[in-house]
Motif scaffolding. Structure first.
Motif, mmCIF file in Angstrom:
data_model
loop_
_atom_site.group_PDB
_atom_site.id
_atom_site.type_symbol
_atom_site.label_atom_id
_atom_site.label_comp_id
_atom_site.label_asym_id
_atom_site.label_seq_id
_atom_site.Cartn_x
_atom_site.Cartn_y
_atom_site.Cartn_z
ATOM 1 N N LYS A 249 134.751 25.195 93.846
ATOM 2 C CA LYS A 249 134.251 24.680 95.114
ATOM 3 C C LYS A 249 133.137 25.192 95.978
ATOM 4 O O LYS A 249 132.097 24.709 96.515
ATOM 5 N N SER B 152 129.403 23.497 96.755
ATOM 6 C CA SER B 152 128.568 23.532 97.416
ATOM 7 C C SER B 152 126.597 23.706 97.707
ATOM 8 O O SER B 152 126.158 23.925 98.963
ATOM 9 N N ASP C 45 132.940 23.757 109.622
ATOM 10 C CA ASP C 45 131.817 23.326 108.596
ATOM 11 C C ASP C 45 131.215 24.727 107.982
ATOM 12 O O ASP C 45 131.160 24.890 107.047
ATOM 13 N N TYR D 158 134.040 28.881 104.731
ATOM 14 C CA TYR D 158 134.859 28.453 103.809
ATOM 15 C C TYR D 158 136.532 28.827 103.224
ATOM 16 O O TYR D 158 137.123 27.900 102.669
ATOM 17 N N SER E 153 139.581 23.840 102.854
ATOM 18 C CA SER E 153 139.759 22.401 102.498
ATOM 19 C C SER E 153 140.835 21.974 101.355
ATOM 20 O O SER E 153 141.581 21.045 101.399
ATOM 21 N N ARG E 154 141.870 23.171 101.876
ATOM 22 C CA ARG E 154 143.480 23.100 101.280
ATOM 23 C C ARG E 154 144.313 21.888 102.612
ATOM 24 O O ARG E 154 144.977 21.295 102.149
ATOM 25 N N ASN F 216 141.486 17.927 105.681
ATOM 26 C CA ASN F 216 140.828 17.572 104.510
ATOM 27 C C ASN F 216 139.597 16.448 106.210
ATOM 28 O O ASN F 216 140.784 15.984 107.304
#
Length: 234
Positions: A84, A88, A205, A208, A230-231, A234
């Motif tokens: 990931k 990016s 944003d 991480y 992101s886990r 979302n």
């Protein structure tokens, strides 16, 4: 000799003597029965010990397999995190930037590389277990919850849970969460819940993931893992 008999006498103080006559054949039969019972008892003891030993080996193999599966799961998650991070970065934009900067300035103005080992540092001394980690937005803040388990129930576990936010550039920002929420003294487990704000000057944003650390009351770090935002968001 063919009519030889053995006399067996039973004597009691309050009764008359009783006599039984047995032929050698029945005595031999009784002897063989005792021998067979002894053999069966020995065989049963040997079989029980053998099966018990095999069962212990199977349990040990199961523990090793579970540990290997857990390690493999952790390694897989870390590799997914690395992927990931690499995704990016836009290779086209990076290539254009390098082409626009003069050769003399590239060494000075080049962006420092992210240390993935430091960013994704993982530690687990198998003294504290962290499960059901959840992170969600709550009224402009972030709400974090997780189950904290004492993996060595022979003694209580005391200490403090700590939180740090990991930025996309690899920098870490420690969060000062409520001490009462994060401190613990457990024999079995505790559900930890707390809320905290994103540091000023930072946006979601820009982040991480969140690093969760478990330390003892002596300040020893016994657990540390990074969970990508992101886990959860979302």
């Amino acid at each position: 000799m063919g009519n030889t008999k053995y006399n067996v006498l039973f004597m009691r103080d309050d009764d008359s003597v009783k006599r039984y006559r047995l032929s050698p054949f029945w005595l031999r039969v009784l002897l063989w029965i005792v021998i067979l019972l002894a053999i069966c008892a020995g065989a049963g003891a040997w079989a029980g010990y053998t099966f018990w030993t095999e069962n212990m080996h199977l349990k040990q193999d199961k523990i090793e397999l579970q540990k290997n599966l857990s390690d493999a799961s952790v390694q897989l998650e870390r590799l997914e995190n690395v992927n990931k991070i690499l995704d990016s970065y836009d290779p086209n934009e990076l290539q254009s930037l390098l082409a626009a900067v003069p050769v003399e300035e590239k060494k000075v103005e080049s962006t420092p590389a992210v240390n993935l080992d430091k960013l994704l540092f993982y530690k687990n001394l198998m003294r504290a277990g962290v499960e059901n980690v959840k992170l969600r937005k709550s009224g402009g803040r972030l709400a974090l919850s997780f189950d904290l388990n004492n993996l060595q129930t022979a003694s209580a576990l005391s200490g403090l849970a700590k939180i740090a936010l990991i930025k996309n550039d690899g920098k870490s920002v420690e969060i000062k969460a409520n001490h009462n929420d994060m401190s613990f003294h457990i024999q079995r487990f505790k559900v930890v819940r707390t809320r905290f704000s994103v540091p000023s000057g930072s946006e979601l944003d820009d982040l991480y993931g969140v690093r969760l650390m478990i330390t003892t009351n002596k300040g020893e770090l016994i657990f540390s893992e990074v969970y990508p935002l992101s886990r959860f968001l979302n």
